[in-house]
Design an enzyme around this catalytic site. Structure first.
Site, PDB file in Angstrom:
ATOM      1  N   GLU A   1       0.824  -1.212   0.000  1.00 52.02           N
ATOM      2  CA  GLU A   1       0.000   0.000   0.000  1.00 52.02           C
ATOM      3  C   GLU A   1       0.860   1.266   0.000  1.00 52.02           C
ATOM      4  O   GLU A   1       0.461   2.299  -0.539  1.00 52.02           O
ATOM      5  CB  GLU A   1      -0.935  -0.005   1.224  1.00 52.02           C
ATOM      6  CG  GLU A   1      -2.298   0.554   0.921  1.00 52.02           C
ATOM      7  CD  GLU A   1      -3.273   0.452   2.087  1.00 52.02           C
ATOM      8  OE1 GLU A   1      -2.851   0.501   3.249  1.00 52.02           O
ATOM      9  OE2 GLU A   1      -4.485   0.343   1.819  1.00 52.02           O
TER      10      GLU A   1
ATOM     11  N   HIS B   1       9.174 -26.415   0.923  1.00 52.93           N
ATOM     12  CA  HIS B   1       8.652 -27.602   0.243  1.00 52.93           C
ATOM     13  C   HIS B   1       7.546 -27.240  -0.740  1.00 52.93           C
ATOM     14  O   HIS B   1       6.772 -28.092  -1.149  1.00 52.93           O
ATOM     15  CB  HIS B   1       8.181 -28.616   1.295  1.00 52.93           C
ATOM     16  CG  HIS B   1       9.300 -28.997   2.205  1.00 52.93           C
ATOM     17  ND1 HIS B   1      10.193 -30.000   1.904  1.00 52.93           N
ATOM     18  CD2 HIS B   1       9.718 -28.461   3.374  1.00 52.93           C
ATOM     19  CE1 HIS B   1      11.092 -30.072   2.870  1.00 52.93           C
ATOM     20  NE2 HIS B   1      10.833 -29.153   3.767  1.00 52.93           N
TER      21      HIS B   1
ATOM     22  N   LYS C   1     -12.999   1.384  -2.400  1.00 54.67           N
ATOM     23  CA  LYS C   1     -13.882   1.617  -1.249  1.00 54.67           C
ATOM     24  C   LYS C   1     -15.103   2.434  -1.691  1.00 54.67           C
ATOM     25  O   LYS C   1     -16.234   2.149  -1.314  1.00 54.67           O
ATOM     26  CB  LYS C   1     -13.133   2.431  -0.191  1.00 54.67           C
ATOM     27  CG  LYS C   1     -12.522   1.626   0.929  1.00 54.67           C
ATOM     28  CD  LYS C   1     -11.800   2.566   1.904  1.00 54.67           C
ATOM     29  CE  LYS C   1     -11.939   2.132   3.337  1.00 54.67           C
ATOM     30  NZ  LYS C   1     -11.075   2.821   4.284  1.00 54.67           N
TER      31      LYS C   1
HETATM   32  O1  LIG Z   1      -8.890   2.325  10.002  1.00 60.26           O
HETATM   33  P1  LIG Z   1      -9.829   2.439   8.859  1.00 60.26           P
HETATM   34  O2  LIG Z   1     -10.134   3.869   8.524  1.00 60.26           O
HETATM   35  O3  LIG Z   1     -11.072   1.645   9.088  1.00 60.26           O
HETATM   36  O4  LIG Z   1      -9.103   1.870   7.617  1.00 60.26           O
HETATM   37  C1  LIG Z   1      -8.748   0.512   7.486  1.00 60.26           C
HETATM   38  C2  LIG Z   1      -7.993   0.308   6.191  1.00 60.26           C
HETATM   39  O5  LIG Z   1      -8.833   0.849   5.190  1.00 60.26           O
HETATM   40  C3  LIG Z   1      -8.324   1.165   3.923  1.00 60.26           C
HETATM   41  O6  LIG Z   1      -8.511   0.100   3.084  1.00 60.26           O
HETATM   42  C4  LIG Z   1      -6.933   1.729   3.891  1.00 60.26           C
HETATM   43  O7  LIG Z   1      -6.396   1.695   2.613  1.00 60.26           O
HETATM   44  C5  LIG Z   1      -6.024   0.991   4.843  1.00 60.26           C
HETATM   45  O8  LIG Z   1      -4.763   1.626   4.890  1.00 60.26           O
HETATM   46  C6  LIG Z   1      -6.641   1.014   6.215  1.00 60.26           C
HETATM   47  O9  LIG Z   1      -5.750   0.399   7.103  1.00 60.26           O
END
Ligand SMILES: O=P(O)(O)OC[C@H]1O[C@H](O)[C@H](O)[C@@H](O)[C@@H]1O
Length: 428
Positions: free
Chosen positions: A269, A290, A401
């Site tokens: 990331e 293995h 997202k």
């Molecule tokens: O802590 P949050 O805001 O719920 O985010 C949780 C995760 O969400 C996203 O996918 C980000 O790219 C991650 O870097 C992060 O750790």
């Protein structure tokens, strides 16, 4: 944390000592940039101050009302789960640690069916306070607590940022809450409230984890020859530039298997930007000798292997045997066998000119883990500086997202429209 880069020299791809000398000038500049960012608490760079800025007393105070639970169930995803899971899976405790970091209905059901929720602390973590998977899982867990006759407001700890749905929930119900520190992206938050609340709930020494992080801070300097973390970051960067586009990360300790998962998020990331990056592959020694090792040694010359191990560990003797051909094992130990496997893998890769780097810690304990987590974060930040990528953002992840949220009716996101563009070419 010690790093040995000898097996990354004169390999394919590989570095020379002259390459390292030239790189070292750039490491000095990158270190200045990092030190400035840390001094100004700039977004992302502030993470490297956590060993000094995290407040163990606040973490202990937040978990204190829960007494000694049977288990802690963390509801979080990505950086809001993997740091805590790394520490929990590495250190033994009588308090079981479980993680809900996916929304697979079967897995969620199975976990909840097995837990005694009355004896469990629910630790819900989200930096943004809005992540769909985390909030959905929390709603499911909260319902299960209601069904089990457990007052969820008494058994829930919230760790979140200043705003978002989770902050509102904590305020509405006056839940015990910890703050996610400012300027710290999730994947760099292991040494903060995000990673350490579970450590505290499990009765581990939070101060020792942070002391290990400070050992890592003290070891940073303007030269890769003096700083193991920078040696790792600079070597992996220079190897990637020369074609080592996969980094097979292979701990020789089951207790560090989750650490490889945490590393994968950190590396992917942070560094996967602008057509650059190095794909982290997860492996486990000796098991994957293995299976995956065949590819690492004899496949395309586009990899490096990172071999990680503690130099001290508990051991178990192998009983003497009169079975024919096995006398060489009897009287030895499982630890001796694992060490021999490690040395054999390292030699087998080197003999085939596959670059490999050795990362060692003294033992798997709080202090060494703190140093290891910090060291890999510093290595990653240095790599990002050398590659000139924006280490602390994740626009590609955010895209997905938003698309998912749009599909679920959670807002008007143009990203969701791209789903209709899916090309079909079915073979039934
Ligand atoms: O802590 P949050 O805001 O719920 O985010 C949780 C995760 O969400 C996203 O996918 C980000 O790219 C991650 O870097 C992060 O750790």
């Amino acid at each position: 944390m010690d790093v040995d880069i000898g097996n990354a020299l004169e390999t394919r791809p590989g570095l020379t000592e002259e390459t390292l000398d030239r790189l070292d000038d750039r490491v000095a500049d990158a270190h200045d940039r990092i030190a400035r960012g840390m001094a100004d608490d700039e977004f992302g760079y502030a993470s490297l101050n956590l060993p000094e800025t995290a407040d163990p007393a606040a973490i202990r105070a937040a978990v204190e009302p829960f007494g000694e639970p049977e288990a802690v169930l963390t509801v979080g995803i990505g950086g809001s789960a993997l740091g805590a899971a790394t520490l929990a899976d590495a250190l033994e405790s009588d308090v079981d640690a479980h993680f809900l970091d996916n929304v697979d209905p079967d897995a969620v059901d199975a976990l909840l069916a097995d837990l005694s929720l009355a004896d469990t602390v629910v630790n819900v973590v989200s930096r943004s306070g809005t992540t769909a998977e985390t909030l959905a899982n929390f709603l499911v867990v909260r319902d299960a607590m209601d069904d089990a006759g457990v007052d969820w407001t008494e058994r829930t700890l919230v760790t979140t940022g200043e705003e978002g749905n989770l902050r509102q929930l904590a305020e509405t119900h006056d839940l015990p809450a910890l703050d996610v520190p400012e300027g710290v992206p999730g994947r760099f938050s292991a040494l903060s409230t995000v990673g350490l609340a579970v450590t505290a709930l499990q009765g581990h020494d939070v101060e020792a984890v942070l002391a290990g992080g400070r050992d890592g801070m003290d070891a940073l300097s303007g030269s890769l020859y003096e700083s193991p973390a920078y040696a790792y970051g600079a070597t992996t960067y220079a190897l990637a530039e020369r074609g080592a586009l996969t980094n097979a990360f292979m701990p020789y300790s089951e207790s560090l298997e989750t650490f490889a998962e945490w590393f994968a998020q950190l590396w992917a990331e942070s560094l996967g930007k602008d057509g650059l990056g190095q794909t982290p592959a997860r492996a486990l020694g000796a098991t994957d000798q293995h299976s995956q090792l065949q590819l690492y040694r004899a496949g395309p010359a586009d990899k490096l292997v990172t071999l990680v191990r503690p130099t001290e560990r508990a051991d178990a003797p192998i009983p003497e045997t009169d079975l024919e051909g096995l006398s060489y094992l009897g009287g030895s130990s499982l630890g001796d066998l694992l060490d021999a496997e490690f040395a054999a893998t390292e030699a087998s890769l080197a003999a085939a000119d596959v670059p490999n780097v050795r990362v060692e810690i003294d033992r798997v304990d709080e202090r060494a883990l703190g140093e290891l987590l910090f060291g890999m974060e510093a290595a990653c930040v240095l790599y990002g500086e050398l590659a000139s990528v924006s280490t602390f953002t994740q626009p590609a992840v955010e895209w997905g997202k938003k698309a998912a949220r749009g599909l679920l009716g959670g807002g008007d996101f143009p990203e969701a429209e791209a789903v209709a563009d899916k090309r079909e070419f079915r073979i039934d």
